[in-house]
Design an enzyme around this catalytic site. Structure first.
Site, PDB file in Angstrom:
ATOM      1  N   LYS A  13       0.811  -1.209   0.000  1.00 21.74           N
ATOM      2  CA  LYS A  13       0.000   0.000   0.000  1.00 21.74           C
ATOM      3  C   LYS A  13       0.851   1.270   0.000  1.00 21.74           C
ATOM      4  CE  LYS A  13      -2.375  -0.460   3.586  1.00 21.74           C
ATOM      5  NZ  LYS A  13      -2.199   0.433   4.692  1.00 21.74           N
ATOM      6  N   ARG A  88     -10.239   2.457   8.516  1.00 19.85           N
ATOM      7  CA  ARG A  88      -9.944   1.056   8.813  1.00 19.85           C
ATOM      8  C   ARG A  88     -11.172   0.327   9.326  1.00 19.85           C
ATOM      9  NH1 ARG A  88      -4.021   1.652   9.191  1.00 19.85           N
ATOM     10  NH2 ARG A  88      -3.073  -0.345   9.637  1.00 19.85           N
ATOM     11  N   ARG A 127      10.152  -6.601   6.095  1.00 19.21           N
ATOM     12  CA  ARG A 127       9.902  -5.154   6.110  1.00 19.21           C
ATOM     13  C   ARG A 127      10.788  -4.430   7.120  1.00 19.21           C
ATOM     14  NH1 ARG A 127       4.012  -2.408   6.176  1.00 19.21           N
ATOM     15  NH2 ARG A 127       3.924  -2.872   8.382  1.00 19.21           N
ATOM     16  N   ARG A 161      10.030  -2.758  12.258  1.00 19.33           N
ATOM     17  CA  ARG A 161       9.000  -2.047  13.012  1.00 19.33           C
ATOM     18  C   ARG A 161       8.558  -2.917  14.177  1.00 19.33           C
ATOM     19  NH1 ARG A 161       4.449   0.445   9.049  1.00 19.33           N
ATOM     20  NH2 ARG A 161       3.107  -0.423  10.650  1.00 19.33           N
ATOM     21  N   ARG A 172      -2.973  -7.693  13.543  1.00 11.54           N
ATOM     22  CA  ARG A 172      -3.349  -6.713  12.529  1.00 11.54           C
ATOM     23  C   ARG A 172      -4.072  -7.368  11.357  1.00 11.54           C
ATOM     24  NH1 ARG A 172       1.209  -3.389  10.676  1.00 11.54           N
ATOM     25  NH2 ARG A 172       2.483  -5.131  11.285  1.00 11.54           N
TER      26      ARG A 172
HETATM   27  P1  AMP Z   1       0.084   1.322   9.396  1.00 12.44           P
HETATM   28  O1  AMP Z   1       1.356   2.103   9.264  1.00 12.44           O
HETATM   29  O2  AMP Z   1      -0.996   1.810   8.459  1.00 12.44           O
HETATM   30  O3  AMP Z   1       0.297  -0.159   9.340  1.00 12.44           O
HETATM   31  O4  AMP Z   1      -0.486   1.656  10.869  1.00 12.44           O
HETATM   32  C1  AMP Z   1       0.249   1.313  12.011  1.00 12.44           C
HETATM   33  C2  AMP Z   1      -0.651   1.266  13.219  1.00 12.44           C
HETATM   34  O5  AMP Z   1      -1.245   2.566  13.445  1.00 12.44           O
HETATM   35  C3  AMP Z   1      -1.849   0.339  13.143  1.00 12.44           C
HETATM   36  O6  AMP Z   1      -1.518  -1.005  13.442  1.00 12.44           O
HETATM   37  C4  AMP Z   1      -2.765   0.943  14.194  1.00 12.44           C
HETATM   38  O7  AMP Z   1      -2.303   0.653  15.498  1.00 12.44           O
HETATM   39  C5  AMP Z   1      -2.561   2.422  13.965  1.00 12.44           C
HETATM   40  N1  AMP Z   1      -3.484   2.959  12.951  1.00 12.44           N
HETATM   41  C6  AMP Z   1      -3.149   3.414  11.702  1.00 12.44           C
HETATM   42  N2  AMP Z   1      -4.241   3.847  11.043  1.00 12.44           N
HETATM   43  C7  AMP Z   1      -5.290   3.663  11.879  1.00 12.44           C
HETATM   44  C8  AMP Z   1      -6.692   3.889  11.769  1.00 12.44           C
HETATM   45  N3  AMP Z   1      -7.254   4.404  10.660  1.00 12.44           N
HETATM   46  N4  AMP Z   1      -7.489   3.563  12.838  1.00 12.44           N
HETATM   47  C9  AMP Z   1      -6.964   3.060  13.961  1.00 12.44           C
HETATM   48  N5  AMP Z   1      -5.638   2.800  14.136  1.00 12.44           N
HETATM   49  C10 AMP Z   1      -4.810   3.097  13.108  1.00 12.44           C
END
Ligand code: AMP
Length: 214
Positions: A13, A88, A127, A161, A172
């Site tokens: 993404k 999400r 990653r 990460r 996740r």
């Molecule tokens: P990502 O970088 O998109 O994988 O996001 C990392 C983490 O941020 C996720 O696992 C959630 O803990 C939090 N997060 C990111 N976007 C959202 C969202 N729209 N709603 C809730 N938590 C989020």
């Protein structure tokens, strides 16, 4: 054009978002990146957010809504925003529709990058993230850094990460299926869903997305 880019962790993404933003001149709302910067700041919520993110849990809808609202307000004159990592869940999707409507805008397309759970788990094992600028790479795909070990943008060290550890990854993926995937039905009903096979080379996927957005 306002676009939501959806896909499980490891679907590529972020990589596609970067390419699309450049090609289409969009503004880029990157929820995870904003949250990571809040988590490492001295914001009063930093500790709480960091903990939730490390466990792979979702940050409460209302908090995310405020962050998105702030962004949308600051980009009121934008010709288009790419929403990456947000929404999400259906409640977040409806909140986004609501916020955009206040500016006479709407969600024009939902692009879903599809990969299997097996592929997602495999990819997340490779990653890494730049410890300085937050750029994400994958050592197992064609998204690796040019020299293989440091950030191609700023030369920073690459680290795994915290939420890419196996427990975080499993949680996740579970949340993606339970909470995020229902957005697909909604988008399908609205006639704005574009499903893309994410298990192909980056360039092929990108061309496919651009084609579908025409
Ligand atoms: P990502 O970088 O998109 O994988 O996001 C990392 C983490 O941020 C996720 O696992 C959630 O803990 C939090 N997060 C990111 N976007 C959202 C969202 N729209 N709603 C809730 N938590 C989020």
């Amino acid at each position: 054009m306002n676009i939501i880019l959806l896909g499980p962790q490891g679907s590529g993404k972020g990589t596609q978002a970067e390419l699309l933003v450049e090609k289409l001149g969009l503004d880029w709302f990157e929820a995870g990146k904003i949250l990571r910067s809040i988590a490492s700041s001295n914001n009063e919520k930093a500790g709480e957010i960091k903990q939730m993110m490390e466990k792979g849990e979702l940050i409460p809808d209302e908090y995310i809504r405020l962050i998105a609202w702030d962004y949308i307000n600051h980009h009121a004159h934008s010709s288009g925003i790419l929403f990456d990592g947000y929404p999400r869940g259906v409640a977040q999707f409806e909140a986004l529709e609501d916020m955009l409507a206040r500016f006479g805008k709407k969600v024009d397309k939902v692009v879903y990058l599809h990969i299997s759970d097996t592929e997602a788990i495999k990819r997340l094992g490779g990653r890494v993230m730049c410890s300085k600028c937050g750029q994400i790479y994958n050592l197992l795909t064609d998204d690796r850094p040019a020299d293989g070990s440091t950030c191609s943008k700023c030369g920073g060290d690459l680290v795994a990460r915290e939420d890419d550890k196996p427990e975080g990854v499993a949680r996740r993926l579970q949340l993606f299926h339970e909470r995020t995937a229902p957005i697909l039905n909604k988008a399908r009903t609205l006639g704005i869903l574009e499903e893309i096979d994410g298990e192909r080379p980056i360039k092929v996927i990108f061309e496919n997305i651009v084609d579908r957005l025409k």
